[in-house]
Every structure is written in C-alpha cells, then in structure tokens.
Design an enzyme around this catalytic site. Structure first.
Site, short mmCIF file in Angstrom:
data_model
loop_
_atom_site.label_atom_id
_atom_site.label_comp_id
_atom_site.label_asym_id
_atom_site.label_seq_id
_atom_site.Cartn_x
_atom_site.Cartn_y
_atom_site.Cartn_z
N GLY A 14 68.63 -99.32 -63.91
CA GLY A 14 69.91 -99.59 -63.27
C GLY A 14 70.86 -98.41 -63.18
O GLY A 14 72.08 -98.61 -63.16
N ASN A 16 71.33 -96.65 -60.56
CA ASN A 16 72.01 -96.80 -59.26
C ASN A 16 73.06 -97.90 -59.32
O ASN A 16 74.11 -97.79 -58.71
CB ASN A 16 70.99 -97.06 -58.14
N LEU A 93 62.18 -104.07 -57.17
CA LEU A 93 60.79 -103.77 -56.81
C LEU A 93 59.99 -104.94 -56.26
O LEU A 93 58.77 -104.85 -56.14
CB LEU A 93 60.07 -103.12 -58.01
N ASN A 110 69.08 -100.85 -48.97
CA ASN A 110 68.17 -100.43 -50.04
C ASN A 110 68.25 -98.91 -50.19
O ASN A 110 68.45 -98.20 -49.21
CB ASN A 110 66.73 -100.82 -49.66
N HIS A 112 65.98 -95.68 -51.17
CA HIS A 112 64.59 -95.25 -51.38
C HIS A 112 64.59 -93.78 -51.79
O HIS A 112 65.28 -92.96 -51.15
CB HIS A 112 63.76 -95.44 -50.09
N ASP A 153 60.77 -100.69 -46.27
CA ASP A 153 61.37 -99.39 -45.96
C ASP A 153 61.45 -99.12 -44.46
O ASP A 153 61.56 -97.97 -44.02
CB ASP A 153 60.61 -98.24 -46.65
C1 GAR Z 1 65.43 -95.27 -58.04
O1 GAR Z 1 64.95 -93.97 -57.97
C2 GAR Z 1 65.29 -95.96 -56.69
O2 GAR Z 1 65.52 -95.11 -55.61
C3 GAR Z 1 63.85 -96.40 -56.74
O3 GAR Z 1 63.66 -96.85 -58.07
C4 GAR Z 1 64.54 -96.14 -58.93
C5 GAR Z 1 65.34 -97.13 -59.74
O4 GAR Z 1 66.11 -96.51 -60.72
N1 GAR Z 1 63.57 -97.40 -55.77
C6 GAR Z 1 62.42 -97.50 -55.13
O5 GAR Z 1 61.47 -96.77 -55.35
C7 GAR Z 1 62.35 -98.61 -54.09
N2 GAR Z 1 61.22 -98.43 -53.22
P1 GAR Z 1 67.38 -97.22 -61.37
O6 GAR Z 1 66.94 -98.58 -61.88
O7 GAR Z 1 67.78 -96.32 -62.50
O8 GAR Z 1 68.46 -97.33 -60.32
#
Ligand code: GAR
Length: 204
Positions: A14, A16, A93, A110, A112, A153
């Site tokens: 989390g 982001n 995910l 989203n 990516h 995506d």
């Molecule tokens: C992030 O890097 C996000 O961009 C990626 O997962 C990570 C989650 O980190 N998302 C994807 O790959 C979606 N296809 P977080 O839980 O620390 O935000």
C-alpha cells in the site's frame, strides 16, 4: 464543491495508497475524499495504513466469496454502502470482469509500473514487470495511470512518466526508483484530475 467519494482497492503493502492519503492531507488531492479501502488479501499492510489515517478498510477475498461474480457483488455492496463514486486500483492484483468495469465507465483508474504498452497485460504485475523490463534491456521504464476497462491495462492512458534504468539495477531497485520518481507522484495527480471531473459533472 462537494468532494468525490473515492474507494481505493489494494492487495499488498500500500505505498501508493499512502501516497494518496498523504496527498489528501496536503491538499494535492482536494477534489476527492478517500472513504474506503478494499483489500482482496487478508492482513495486507495497506489496511494498517488506512486505519492510521482514520479511513475504513474492509477485506473481501475471492476465495471466501467462491466465485469472481460473488466477489465483485460483495465489493459492490460495500461501494454502495460508502457512496463511492470513483475507484482507484493501487496495487490491486485481481482482474475485474467487464460486468464490473462497465458499471464504472471512466471512473476506475489504475497505476501500472511500466510505460504501457510495454510490459503490461495479464500476469504482468509487481516485480514481474521490472524483471521483464530488465530482461529486455530497456534503458527507460516508468509508470502509467490509465482508466480501467475490461482489457487488462488496456484503458485510455491518463498520465505517464519515464524513469531511467541504471546499470546494475535489480528488479527491487528499479521498482523502488519507479515508485519514488513516478508512481507516488503520478497517482495522486491523476486521482485529482478524475475526482475534479466527477465533482464538476455533479455540479453541472
Ligand atoms: C506498485 O508498483 C504498482 O504499480 C503495482 O504493484 C505495486 C504495488 O505496490 N501494480 C501492478 O503491477 C498492477 N499491474 P504498493 O502496494 O506498495 O502500492
């Protein structure tokens, strides 16, 4: 103007989500209010971040619901309960079906961790994205925020930012650089853009 109510969907750490919570506190995200965090994994650290910020968090797992349809229906109930008007996928995910996404046209975004259309689509998430970028030998990668439709995506691109790949990078090092230099900046910016548009549409 009345703020747009936002639900953030998470699966893991989390960071982001944290960037969004911080942006709201600092007024960078001013047209939207995070009212709910939905995790599809039990004990995700993201839920702790929500709690620390005083935001409600709920867990809905695909497994416990028995089917994707039941999983999405349960989430939809929560969204209704909290009056959500916009959804942000922040490291979420699970791939949402068209039945779900078509109910939220231009209302789900989203993040990516690559420059779409590179290193994206089904199975491309988290560290796998950075492993693929390094295996290909690209010199630049980055992050993309896009609207979500039924194609993984595949929705319209909102914002992108390039980040340099450096000699000796590991997937973990590259992931961290892309988060710091792109994701944590881009996602709050895009959230504000979309929240503002929805708030203005309500006022019109
Ligand atoms: C992030 O890097 C996000 O961009 C990626 O997962 C990570 C989650 O980190 N998302 C994807 O790959 C979606 N296809 P977080 O839980 O620390 O935000």
């Amino acid at each position: 103007m009345v703020k747009t109510k936002i639900a953030v969907f998470v699966s893991g750490g989390g960071t982001n989500l944290q960037a969004l919570l911080d942006a709201e506190r600092k007024g960078i995200l001013q047209s939207g209010e995070i009212v709910l965090v939905v995790s599809n994994t039990k004990g995700a650290y993201a839920l702790e971040r929500a709690r620390n910020a005083g935001v409600d968090g709920v867990t809905v797992t695909r497994k416990e619901c028995g089917s994707q349809a039941a999983f999405e229906a349960r989430i939809s109930e929560y969204l209704k309960e909290y009056g959500a008007e916009m959804i942000i996928l922040a490291g979420f995910l699970n791939i949402l079906t068209e039945d779900f996404t078509k109910q939220w046209p231009r209302r789900i975004i989203n993040i990516h961790p690559a420059l779409i259309p590179s290193f994206c689509g089904k199975g491309m998430y988290g560290l796998k994205v950075h492993e693929a970028a390094l295996a290909k030998g690209v010199k630049v990668s980055g992050a993309t925020v896009h609207y979500v439709n039924e194609v993984p995506d595949g929705g319209e691109i909102l914002l992108q930012k390039a980040v340099e790949v450096k000699e000796g990078d590991t997937p973990e090092i590259l992931q961290r650089r892309i988060m710091e230099q792109a994701e944590w900046i881009l996602l709050p910016q895009a959230a504000e853009m979309v929240a503002k548009r929805i708030a203005e549409e309500k006022n019109a």
